[in-house]
Motif scaffolding. Sequence first.
Motif: not given
Length: 535
Positions: A92-105
Amino acid sequence: MHLWTLLGGLSALGLLTHASEIEPMNFNVTSALEDLGVDVSSIPALKSFNGIQARSAEKACAAACSGLSFLYKSQVSGQNSAGYSNFTDSFWSVQQEEVQPHCVFRPTKNTEVSTAVLLSRLTGCEFAARSGGHAAFTGASSSPGGISIWFKDMNEVTLNEDKSVASIGPGNNWLSVYSALEPYGLATVGGRASSIGVGGFVLGGGISYHSNLYGWACDNVESFEVVAASGLILTVSESSHSDLYWALRGGGNNFGLVTKYNLYTIPAPKMYGGARTFLQTSFKSVINAFINVANNASVDPHAQQYVAFLQVNGTNLASAELTYTKDDSDPQIFKQFRSIPAVSDTASSKTLVEYVKYLETDNPFHLREVYWPIAVELDEAFANWVTQTFYSMISQVEGVAGIQPVIIYQAITDLILEKMSRFGGNALGLDKADGPVLLMHISTWWSDEADDEKVYAFVNSFWEKVIAQAKSVGVYNEYIYMNYASMFQDPIAGYGEANKAKLKSIAKKYDPRGVYQTLQPGYFKLEGAPVTGSF
């Protein structure tokens, strides 16, 4: 049979009560994984992994993500993949979109969630879990450089035999829940916009169209299915692990990952409602009507309302969302609102599915966002003063690209407060003796990261002024609604010292090594705000 497997069976029977049985002192992560059918020595990335490597977050998370990929290849997305982009681009928010995890499970069942938590413990890689992803700050449900667990594929909605309880996977949002239940003429006490996820909403409280009738969402949970820090899967209810059941009703993500929400069902007839919008000349009349509807909740609990004050193209407006949980266009309780001249009115007959779709338009995606609430006594003079103060300070953010500051008033009525004592009560610390409560929150979006500090400073200075006035006139309430809280706030502290101490004790019992406090550092923890800001 391993001890860990045996304990899982006992848990299902509701026979465990002590921390040592949830996670023994000699608990071994590798053995727990083995009980899940995971042989660490067979996983190349983990076979040679050692504790020294865990000092490097990057190496730890590379090992953890490689281990997940080895076990569940099609369910793990690395950076620069389509699955990864689908995750980051859908917040929803750009602040969350900007996060770069190592991987998505993307787990598909509870034991896979257990495996992810245990691999995090084995490697020291941090993780976060996402239901809907509707928070407004960095790292709330995505882990920078770590494992982001996306519940998207755990999205079943089923009914028990007599249709009194809906079992809901954490990958659902409220549109998918209501759509699944609508053919049966049923719903649950849930969210008011379609994209809001089930998980965080229930764990933080959960204001609903139906709250005067049934309370908040957390007050309507029959049981939770929870992955403890040991990987053990617990069924948590008023009669089984009742302390944890209490804690999960408002305590957020501090105790485990919930893999199933079993919510009591409610009837879902057609509703009537929409937004009635007024000019500034009517603001005092609007606030008086709002106060009267809140104070008369016991006369007609089918009414739900909130009022948003905003400025559009230089014009100050109040938009009252007036919802009636029956298909009645003219209920007596809203007559005062309808007597006030309005510039527009979107009220119509709607199903619950139609209502949450309609309200979704008030929550656009892909903008920078902040939510920031406080609570006070339901006092008409104070509410008027706050409205005036809000408009007097809006000029502080003039020139901020795309800015839309809004202040929203909602009432936590005496009826709602009464229902918070159901099933042993919740962790929120709200007392009927202090009600009704006026919940105020700022909702603001804007476009440019360069303006972040200016926006945060504006909201902070506004609330500092309001809180000082509230304390001086004796209407301030320490409660902070977690689902609206900003990253600069500490909701758990707002529940009161006794409840905070009780929550910490329960967390220690079920998670003695603090996994959900340290390896899952995002969102609101038991000690302090996510960010300590200086403005």
